[in-house]
Design an enzyme around this catalytic site. Structure first.
Site, PDB file in Angstrom:
ATOM      1  N   LYS A  14       0.826  -1.217   0.000  1.00  0.00           N
ATOM      2  CA  LYS A  14       0.000   0.000   0.000  1.00  0.00           C
ATOM      3  C   LYS A  14       0.855   1.260   0.000  1.00  0.00           C
ATOM      4  O   LYS A  14       0.621   2.164  -0.772  1.00  0.00           O
ATOM      5  CB  LYS A  14      -0.846   0.109   1.287  1.00  0.00           C
ATOM      6  CG  LYS A  14      -1.908  -0.890   1.505  1.00  0.00           C
ATOM      7  CD  LYS A  14      -2.701  -0.539   2.763  1.00  0.00           C
ATOM      8  CE  LYS A  14      -1.908  -0.416   4.050  1.00  0.00           C
ATOM      9  NZ  LYS A  14      -1.322  -1.606   4.586  1.00  0.00           N
ATOM     10  N   ARG A  90      -8.673   1.495   9.504  1.00  0.00           N
ATOM     11  CA  ARG A  90      -8.120   0.189   9.831  1.00  0.00           C
ATOM     12  C   ARG A  90      -9.069  -0.633  10.685  1.00  0.00           C
ATOM     13  O   ARG A  90      -8.728  -1.741  11.073  1.00  0.00           O
ATOM     14  CB  ARG A  90      -6.831   0.409  10.613  1.00  0.00           C
ATOM     15  CG  ARG A  90      -5.626  -0.279  10.021  1.00  0.00           C
ATOM     16  CD  ARG A  90      -4.461   0.096  10.909  1.00  0.00           C
ATOM     17  NE  ARG A  90      -3.277  -0.627  10.604  1.00  0.00           N
ATOM     18  CZ  ARG A  90      -2.297  -0.196   9.825  1.00  0.00           C
ATOM     19  NH1 ARG A  90      -2.384   0.964   9.217  1.00  0.00           N
ATOM     20  NH2 ARG A  90      -1.224  -0.925   9.659  1.00  0.00           N
ATOM     21  N   ARG A 129      11.874  -6.574   4.480  1.00  0.00           N
ATOM     22  CA  ARG A 129      11.881  -5.132   4.716  1.00  0.00           C
ATOM     23  C   ARG A 129      12.570  -4.796   6.036  1.00  0.00           C
ATOM     24  O   ARG A 129      13.237  -3.774   6.161  1.00  0.00           O
ATOM     25  CB  ARG A 129      10.433  -4.613   4.739  1.00  0.00           C
ATOM     26  CG  ARG A 129      10.343  -3.119   4.907  1.00  0.00           C
ATOM     27  CD  ARG A 129       8.922  -2.633   4.778  1.00  0.00           C
ATOM     28  NE  ARG A 129       8.178  -2.795   6.009  1.00  0.00           N
ATOM     29  CZ  ARG A 129       6.887  -2.483   6.141  1.00  0.00           C
ATOM     30  NH1 ARG A 129       6.210  -2.036   5.105  1.00  0.00           N
ATOM     31  NH2 ARG A 129       6.273  -2.633   7.290  1.00  0.00           N
ATOM     32  N   ARG A 135      12.652  -1.233  11.256  1.00  0.00           N
ATOM     33  CA  ARG A 135      11.511  -0.762  12.048  1.00  0.00           C
ATOM     34  C   ARG A 135      11.348  -1.631  13.282  1.00  0.00           C
ATOM     35  O   ARG A 135      11.429  -2.847  13.189  1.00  0.00           O
ATOM     36  CB  ARG A 135      10.227  -0.837  11.195  1.00  0.00           C
ATOM     37  CG  ARG A 135       9.879   0.461  10.532  1.00  0.00           C
ATOM     38  CD  ARG A 135       8.748   0.313   9.557  1.00  0.00           C
ATOM     39  NE  ARG A 135       7.529  -0.276  10.116  1.00  0.00           N
ATOM     40  CZ  ARG A 135       6.364  -0.255   9.485  1.00  0.00           C
ATOM     41  NH1 ARG A 135       6.263   0.331   8.301  1.00  0.00           N
ATOM     42  NH2 ARG A 135       5.303  -0.806  10.014  1.00  0.00           N
ATOM     43  N   ARG A 146       0.713  -8.325  13.896  1.00  0.00           N
ATOM     44  CA  ARG A 146       0.099  -7.331  12.993  1.00  0.00           C
ATOM     45  C   ARG A 146      -0.822  -8.010  11.986  1.00  0.00           C
ATOM     46  O   ARG A 146      -1.868  -7.473  11.630  1.00  0.00           O
ATOM     47  CB  ARG A 146       1.186  -6.527  12.275  1.00  0.00           C
ATOM     48  CG  ARG A 146       1.757  -5.426  13.165  1.00  0.00           C
ATOM     49  CD  ARG A 146       3.142  -4.996  12.770  1.00  0.00           C
ATOM     50  NE  ARG A 146       3.250  -4.491  11.428  1.00  0.00           N
ATOM     51  CZ  ARG A 146       4.383  -4.495  10.722  1.00  0.00           C
ATOM     52  NH1 ARG A 146       5.488  -4.996  11.245  1.00  0.00           N
ATOM     53  NH2 ARG A 146       4.405  -4.005   9.515  1.00  0.00           N
TER      54      ARG A 146
HETATM   55  P1  ADP Z   1       1.881  -1.762   8.271  1.00  0.00           P
HETATM   56  O1  ADP Z   1       3.047  -1.979   7.355  1.00  0.00           O
HETATM   57  O2  ADP Z   1       1.838  -2.726   9.405  1.00  0.00           O
HETATM   58  O3  ADP Z   1       0.579  -1.615   7.543  1.00  0.00           O
HETATM   59  P2  ADP Z   1       1.815   1.072   9.046  1.00  0.00           P
HETATM   60  O4  ADP Z   1       3.053   1.809   8.769  1.00  0.00           O
HETATM   61  O5  ADP Z   1       0.613   1.387   8.225  1.00  0.00           O
HETATM   62  O6  ADP Z   1       2.210  -0.442   9.003  1.00  0.00           O
HETATM   63  O7  ADP Z   1       1.404   1.223  10.601  1.00  0.00           O
HETATM   64  C1  ADP Z   1       2.304   0.892  11.627  1.00  0.00           C
HETATM   65  C2  ADP Z   1       1.581   0.860  12.968  1.00  0.00           C
HETATM   66  O8  ADP Z   1       0.985   2.140  13.230  1.00  0.00           O
HETATM   67  C3  ADP Z   1       0.421  -0.115  13.069  1.00  0.00           C
HETATM   68  O9  ADP Z   1       0.829  -1.424  13.389  1.00  0.00           O
HETATM   69  C4  ADP Z   1      -0.423   0.533  14.187  1.00  0.00           C
HETATM   70  O10 ADP Z   1       0.122   0.295  15.459  1.00  0.00           O
HETATM   71  C5  ADP Z   1      -0.247   2.007  13.901  1.00  0.00           C
HETATM   72  N1  ADP Z   1      -1.343   2.508  13.018  1.00  0.00           N
HETATM   73  C6  ADP Z   1      -1.214   2.965  11.750  1.00  0.00           C
HETATM   74  N2  ADP Z   1      -2.399   3.328  11.249  1.00  0.00           N
HETATM   75  C7  ADP Z   1      -3.313   3.087  12.222  1.00  0.00           C
HETATM   76  C8  ADP Z   1      -4.722   3.228  12.334  1.00  0.00           C
HETATM   77  N3  ADP Z   1      -5.456   3.689  11.312  1.00  0.00           N
HETATM   78  N4  ADP Z   1      -5.316   2.874  13.491  1.00  0.00           N
HETATM   79  C9  ADP Z   1      -4.623   2.396  14.512  1.00  0.00           C
HETATM   80  N5  ADP Z   1      -3.296   2.223  14.489  1.00  0.00           N
HETATM   81  C10 ADP Z   1      -2.636   2.551  13.364  1.00  0.00           C
END
Ligand code: ADP
Length: 188
Positions: A14, A90, A129, A135, A146
């Protein structure tokens, strides 16, 4: 004006696709993950509260997040050019919040897209990654958490959006450029 919602599991691509398309459309790429990581880095109140959830692979509580997303979507660039939302919504409560917010500010999204990649490929991608980006939430245990959180809380959004407006599934288990090409065709 283009307003897009990107759905997909962690590791589905994404963020990469959203960045490419946002640049080519000249609209902001709004990634809640990126915004939260910036808050963590700057050690803001929000960042400090969000970090413990992020490090465990849990969702950050809606109570911490919704004002932030509202603030971002009413900024000038988002209002005047549109946006790509990546990582938001989410869960169903966030999707309902977004619907209410868009109605309030007189906007509609154009398209929701689900980028699909099989689970075993997601784990491999995220572990790969991890070695590049370092990260804290890219360890194997947290990655698995996750993905469970995704299945439980985020995957139901596919059904939510499928029954609402324009919605497409995209096979994300292909070369990056092929996915970009298909997304670009959907945007029109
Ligand atoms: P991923 O690669 O897991 O999709 P993101 O970079 O989108 O990772 O998000 C990393 C973390 O940030 C998530 O695991 C969550 O803890 C938090 N996060 C991101 N977006 C949201 C959201 N919309 N609601 C709740 N937590 C979020």
């Amino acid at each position: 004006m283009t307003r897009l919602i990107f759905l997909g599991a962690p590791g589905a691509g994404k963020g990469t696709q959203a960045q490419i398309l946002a640049t080519s459309c000249g609209i902001p790429h709004i990634s809640t993950g990126d915004i939260l990581r910036a808050e963590v880095k700057e050690q803001t109140d929000l960042g400090q509260q969000a970090k413990s959830y992020m490090d465990k692979g849990e969702l950050v509580p809606n109570s911490l997040l919704l004002d932030m997303i509202r603030g971002r979507l009413i900024q000038d660039d988002a209002v005047s050019t549109g946006w790509i939302l990546d990582g938001f919504p989410r869960n169903v409560a966030q999707a309902e919040f977004l619907d209410r917010l868009l109605t309030e500010i007189g906007q509609k999204y154009d398209l929701a897209v689900n980028i699909h990649v099989p689970q075993d490929r997601l784990v491999t991608r995220l572990l790969d990654r991890a070695t590049i980006q370092n990260r804290p939430d890219d360890t194997e245990d947290v990655i698995r958490r996750r993905l469970v959180v995704y299945d439980e809380q985020t995957a139901p959004l596919i059904d939510y959006y499928q029954h609402k407006g324009v919605f497409h599934h995209i096979d994300g288990d292909r070369e990056l450029a092929a996915v970009t090409e298909q997304l670009t065709a959907f945007i029109g």
